[in-house]
Design an enzyme around this catalytic site. Structure first.
Site, PDB file in Angstrom:
ATOM      1  CG  ASP A 170     -35.791 -44.311 -43.188  1.00 57.25           C
ATOM      2  OD1 ASP A 170     -36.241 -44.347 -41.994  1.00 57.25           O
ATOM      3  OD2 ASP A 170     -34.641 -44.632 -43.561  1.00 57.25           O
ATOM      4  CG  ASN A 208     -49.361 -36.661 -45.407  1.00 56.33           C
ATOM      5  OD1 ASN A 208     -48.754 -36.207 -44.388  1.00 56.33           O
ATOM      6  ND2 ASN A 208     -48.803 -36.110 -46.571  1.00 56.33           N
ATOM      7  NE  ARG A 209     -56.227 -35.908 -40.204  1.00 53.29           N
ATOM      8  CZ  ARG A 209     -57.346 -36.529 -40.760  1.00 53.29           C
ATOM      9  NH1 ARG A 209     -57.503 -35.857 -41.951  1.00 53.29           N
ATOM     10  NH2 ARG A 209     -58.124 -37.127 -40.245  1.00 53.29           N
ATOM     11  CG  PHE A 256     -43.008 -32.426 -39.397  1.00 51.60           C
ATOM     12  CD1 PHE A 256     -43.124 -32.847 -40.692  1.00 51.60           C
ATOM     13  CD2 PHE A 256     -42.630 -31.286 -38.967  1.00 51.60           C
ATOM     14  CE1 PHE A 256     -42.871 -32.152 -41.637  1.00 51.60           C
ATOM     15  CE2 PHE A 256     -42.174 -30.166 -40.187  1.00 51.60           C
ATOM     16  CZ  PHE A 256     -42.422 -30.655 -41.332  1.00 51.60           C
ATOM     17  CB  SER A 282     -45.111 -30.056 -43.668  1.00 53.74           C
ATOM     18  OG  SER A 282     -46.471 -30.832 -43.182  1.00 53.74           O
ATOM     19  CG  ASN A 291     -49.989 -32.478 -42.737  1.00 50.87           C
ATOM     20  OD1 ASN A 291     -51.327 -32.024 -43.267  1.00 50.87           O
ATOM     21  ND2 ASN A 291     -49.343 -33.059 -43.710  1.00 50.87           N
ATOM     22  CB  THR A 292     -46.160 -28.322 -38.588  1.00 48.24           C
ATOM     23  OG1 THR A 292     -45.679 -29.476 -38.363  1.00 48.24           O
ATOM     24  CG2 THR A 292     -45.778 -27.612 -37.219  1.00 48.24           C
ATOM     25  CE  LYS A 326     -40.605 -31.869 -50.287  1.00 51.19           C
ATOM     26  NZ  LYS A 326     -40.719 -33.145 -49.799  1.00 51.19           N
ATOM     27  CG  ASN A 357     -44.053 -30.625 -48.615  1.00 50.31           C
ATOM     28  OD1 ASN A 357     -44.698 -31.700 -48.690  1.00 50.31           O
ATOM     29  ND2 ASN A 357     -43.121 -30.390 -47.575  1.00 50.31           N
TER      30      ASN A 357
END
Length: 354
Positions: free
Chosen positions: A68, A114-115, A118, A187, A189-190, A233, A262
């Site tokens: 979410d 996943n990529r 954000f 993460s 992915n950034t 995290k 993560n």
């Protein structure tokens, strides 16, 4: 029934589309008269209260950030038995995330690649959504009201040297609506985000967020600690010495906890077709393939930090045995996400019992 639906329909559909459709359906059902009670009767669990960070959780199992992203389905997701819902990752400014296709099932391994990057509507919209979420959960029986965590990250277009100010913006808008706040610097992915896990880069970010949370009016703080708890995290790919360095920094600046971990970048956790796919695509791996390293980091963190520092474990928890092992290893709370894809909406029941 869910397993049959997954094998015959869901596995053949686009992973991100399936996620969006199932989430929207759950929210719709929760909004209908009697719909939420029906969901709860089918998938909910009896409260097993636990006090962590000065907050009373209905149980120790929660939904990790990423499901979410904007805080639009907190009450609906809590109907599935989760004691806390971690919203986000939210960035100061809204952003579309990485180009699609960006979410892939690793079916043989019961994992996900996943990529996403954000993708979210930004902190201003999240602020409005969280106000609404608080009104919605207030309608639930007190012992079934989920704890709301809010996970914040760096806006992609903001330079790394301005990251502290960017996190400060999100914290200033969202801290008063969060039962606890999470600083996500892990993460993959950034671009450059994981570089912020070095002690030198992380310190000003932690300090900025702590300043904002400590400024929240006491009437808006729900923790008996007297402030909004703040956690960081971390990534599973950190070397052990770097994990320990983050632990020491968290203790030094007065953080309330650490979330480990993560998604993992190491493709050697996969085999066969899943590994071939992952080697051809960028992104982080979650689910069962991430379990071993996540567990290792949990034990390392727990051995380093004081007993009163909260440790939340996430990564590859898909069964009651997984959950109990994390608790036994010192996790105060446990989170799931990818397990929902493979086990379905009864996951919390399978882990906690009816």
């Amino acid at each position: 029934m869910y397993k049959a639906l997954y094998r015959s329909v869901l596995v053949r559909s686009d992973a991100e589309l399936a996620h969006s459709a199932s989430f929207s359906l759950l929210n719709l059902l929760d909004s209908l008269p009697g719909g939420g009670d029906l969901i709860g009767s089918l998938f909910g669990v009896r409260p097993k209260p636990a006090t962590v960070m000065g907050l009373t959780f209905p149980n120790r199992l929660g939904l990790a950030a990423g499901f979410d992203k904007n805080g639009v389905g907190v009450r609906a997701m809590s109907r599935l038995g989760f004691g806390h819902i971690e919203v986000g990752t939210v960035t100061a400014e809204g952003q579309p995330g990485n180009p699609k296709k960006r979410l892939f099932r690793l079916a043989q391994s019961e994992g996900v690649l996943n990529r996403m990057g954000f993708n979210n509507d930004g902190s201003e919209q999240a602020e409005r959504n969280l106000q609404r979420a608080r009104r919605q959960i207030a309608e639930l029986p007190e012992d079934r009201r989920p704890i709301i965590g809010v996970n914040i990250g760096k806006t992609k277009t903001v330079p790394l040297e301005q990251a502290a100010d960017d996190y400060r913006v999100s914290a200033s808008r969202l801290a008063k609506y969060a039962d606890y706040l999470v600083i996500n610097v892990s993460s993959p992915n950034t671009p450059g985000l994981r570089d912020l896990q070095t002690v030198e880069a992380l310190r000003p970010i932690l300090t900025a967020v702590l300043e904002e949370t400590r400024a929240v009016d006491s009437s808006d703080v729900r923790s008996t600690l007297g402030h909004v708890p703040v956690l960081v995290k971390i990534a599973p790919d950190l070397a052990d010495d770097d994990v320990l360095a983050v632990c020491d920094l968290a203790s030094e600046v007065g953080l309330d906890g650490i979330i480990c971990t993560n998604t993992v970048l190491d493709r050697s956790v996969l085999t066969g077709a899943d590994r071939e796919l992952a080697e051809a695509e960028a992104g982080g791996i979650s689910g069962a393939p991430a379990a071993a390293r996540s567990f290792e980091v949990l034990r390392l963190v727990r051995s380093r930090v004081a007993e009163d520092m909260t440790v939340i474990s996430v990564g590859g928890v898909q069964s009651r045995a997984d959950y109990l092992a994390r608790i036994a290893a010192g996790a105060d709370l446990v989170q799931v996400y990818t397990g929902l894809i493979y086990e379905g909406p009864r996951l919390a029941q399978k882990i906690l019992g009816r």
